[in-house]
Scaffold this active site. Structure first.
Site, mmCIF file in Angstrom:
data_model
loop_
_atom_site.group_PDB
_atom_site.id
_atom_site.type_symbol
_atom_site.label_atom_id
_atom_site.label_comp_id
_atom_site.label_asym_id
_atom_site.label_seq_id
_atom_site.Cartn_x
_atom_site.Cartn_y
_atom_site.Cartn_z
ATOM 1 N N ASP A 61 0.836 -1.202 0.000
ATOM 2 C CA ASP A 61 0.000 0.000 0.000
ATOM 3 C C ASP A 61 0.876 1.259 0.000
ATOM 4 O O ASP A 61 0.367 2.378 -0.058
ATOM 5 C CB ASP A 61 -1.016 0.000 1.154
ATOM 6 C CG ASP A 61 -0.360 -0.119 2.518
ATOM 7 O OD1 ASP A 61 0.881 -0.195 2.595
ATOM 8 O OD2 ASP A 61 -1.103 -0.119 3.522
ATOM 9 N N SER A 62 2.210 1.056 -0.006
ATOM 10 C CA SER A 62 3.132 2.173 -0.238
ATOM 11 C C SER A 62 2.909 2.747 -1.640
ATOM 12 O O SER A 62 3.427 3.821 -1.961
ATOM 13 C CB SER A 62 4.585 1.722 -0.070
ATOM 14 O OG SER A 62 4.827 0.532 -0.792
ATOM 15 N N ASP A 100 -1.034 -6.089 -0.165
ATOM 16 C CA ASP A 100 -1.489 -5.476 1.088
ATOM 17 C C ASP A 100 -2.998 -5.288 1.085
ATOM 18 O O ASP A 100 -3.560 -4.745 0.116
ATOM 19 C CB ASP A 100 -0.865 -4.075 1.243
ATOM 20 C CG ASP A 100 0.382 -4.084 2.105
ATOM 21 O OD1 ASP A 100 0.486 -4.950 2.986
ATOM 22 O OD2 ASP A 100 1.241 -3.214 1.878
ATOM 23 N N LYS A 130 -1.241 -9.487 2.723
ATOM 24 C CA LYS A 130 -0.518 -9.049 3.925
ATOM 25 C C LYS A 130 -1.424 -8.110 4.723
ATOM 26 O O LYS A 130 -2.164 -7.323 4.126
ATOM 27 C CB LYS A 130 0.788 -8.346 3.545
ATOM 28 C CG LYS A 130 1.529 -7.740 4.743
ATOM 29 C CD LYS A 130 2.970 -7.389 4.428
ATOM 30 C CE LYS A 130 3.185 -6.034 3.805
ATOM 31 N NZ LYS A 130 2.714 -4.882 4.614
ATOM 32 N N GLU A 132 -1.567 -5.610 8.478
ATOM 33 C CA GLU A 132 -0.815 -4.993 9.571
ATOM 34 C C GLU A 132 -1.529 -5.233 10.904
ATOM 35 O O GLU A 132 -2.722 -4.953 11.020
ATOM 36 C CB GLU A 132 -0.691 -3.484 9.335
ATOM 37 C CG GLU A 132 0.125 -3.141 8.109
ATOM 38 C CD GLU A 132 0.310 -1.637 7.913
ATOM 39 O OE1 GLU A 132 -0.102 -0.846 8.789
ATOM 40 O OE2 GLU A 132 0.869 -1.263 6.870
ATOM 41 N N GLU A 199 8.990 -4.223 10.582
ATOM 42 C CA GLU A 199 9.446 -2.936 10.043
ATOM 43 C C GLU A 199 9.996 -2.050 11.149
ATOM 44 O O GLU A 199 9.346 -1.809 12.173
ATOM 45 C CB GLU A 199 8.273 -2.240 9.325
ATOM 46 C CG GLU A 199 8.666 -0.901 8.711
ATOM 47 C CD GLU A 199 7.659 -0.374 7.696
ATOM 48 O OE1 GLU A 199 6.706 -1.102 7.332
ATOM 49 O OE2 GLU A 199 7.839 0.784 7.264
HETATM 50 O O1 KIV Z 1 3.582 -1.150 1.670
HETATM 51 C C1 KIV Z 1 4.760 -1.516 1.715
HETATM 52 O O2 KIV Z 1 5.569 -1.225 0.833
HETATM 53 C C2 KIV Z 1 5.190 -2.316 2.853
HETATM 54 C C3 KIV Z 1 6.659 -2.596 2.991
HETATM 55 C C4 KIV Z 1 7.369 -1.394 3.447
HETATM 56 C C5 KIV Z 1 6.910 -3.766 3.862
HETATM 57 O O3 KIV Z 1 4.394 -2.710 3.644
#
Ligand code: KIV
Length: 281
Positions: A61-62, A100, A130, A132, A199
């Site tokens: 989600d980055s 994510d 994934k 969080e 992280e």
């Molecule tokens: O969204 C992302 O890029 C991440 C990584 C930094 C692990 O969760």
């Protein structure tokens, strides 16, 4: 800048064509082979990094930061994540593709979490998701796992909680938070997560987690005592110039490379050097 890329070419890159599954990642941890993971959000980048031999591609989600220019990861939507993930999947032959679950698509309850997961899996063709968090989302994780979808956990600095943390500084430096992180790691392992991202936490704590749990632990800003590393591809290629955390190693300086190429193109167009006689019909 380029020395890492040049030195390491053909040295330690895993070039077997065997597809990476969650089972393969477990085997890699068992034999002590480190796992390489990068983010990607589009077809072309995914094609290149898969061809280079990356083990895991994270559609993070980055994307909210590096693709859309938002300050945080919170605004990106489930539909946008599915768009990025389906583009990545079309470019990948070998890597395991993990997506994510975006903020707001799973925190409500386990049914919402499962519905969001099913949309990602059906509409993008990705291999895993994934999420969080630890104890707070354990019911949702269990429900998704029951549906047969592999789940990667994410603890430590969890950017979807940035407004709770108030800062992007290193997490779990105090005993209470470190103890909770250790407990959550065990919970995620026991629930059946296939891997865990840690992280921005102290290297010693990350190594302790990696030594304690049997599932692969992938670090970002978590030192070298874990089972693999992940970076945001725009950061390691030097496209994002302003982001300079201590843990980031830049392998290229693409911001300046691309800017220089574009400036040359502008000069060539304006001077009518481009197109030349060979470049016309
Ligand atoms: O969204 C992302 O890029 C991440 C990584 C930094 C692990 O969760």
């Amino acid at each position: 800048m380029y020395k890492f890329a040049l030195q390491k070419t053909n040295m330690s890159v895993h070039r077997e064509d065997k597809k990476i599954t969650t089972h393969v990642l477990h085997e890699m941890k068992s034999r002590g082979e480190k796992i390489s993971m990068l983010t990607a959000y589009d077809y072309s980048t995914a094609t290149i990094i898969d061809d280079a031999g990356i083990d895991v591609i994270l559609v993070g989600d980055s994307a909210s930061n590096v693709m859309a220019g938002h300050e945080t990861t919170l605004p990106i939507t489930l539909d946008q994540m599915i768009y990025h993930a389906s583009s990545v999947v079309r470019g990948v032959n070998r890597a395991l593709v993990v997506v994510d679950l975006p903020f707001g698509s799973y925190q409500g309850n386990s049914k919402e979490a499962l519905n969001s997961t099913i949309r990602i899996m059906k509409e993008s063709g990705a291999h895993a998701i994934k999420m969080e968090g630890g104890e707070e989302i354990i019911e949702s994780i269990k429900r998704i796992l029951t549906a047969g979808v592999p789940v990667m956990g994410h603890l430590g600095l969890t950017p979807q909680s940035i407004y709770k943390f108030g800062t992007y500084t290193v997490r779990a430096t105090e005993n209470d938070e470190a103890e909770k992180l250790l407990r959550d790691s065990k919970l995620l392992e026991e629930a059946g997560c296939f891997a865990l991202v840690l992280e921005k936490i102290p290297a010693e704590l990350a190594k302790r987690v990696a030594d304690t749990v049997s599932i692969p632990v992938i670090g970002i800003g978590a030192g070298s005592g874990v089972d693999g590393q992940v970076l945001v591809v725009h950061d390691m290629l030097g496209i994002t110039k302003q982001f300079n955390p201590r843990f980031l190693r830049r392998y290229l300086n693409l911001y300046d490379e691309i800017k220089g190429a574009v400036q040359q193109y502008i000069t060539d167009v304006k001077s009518v050097d481009f197109p030349n006689d060979k470049e016309k019909y």
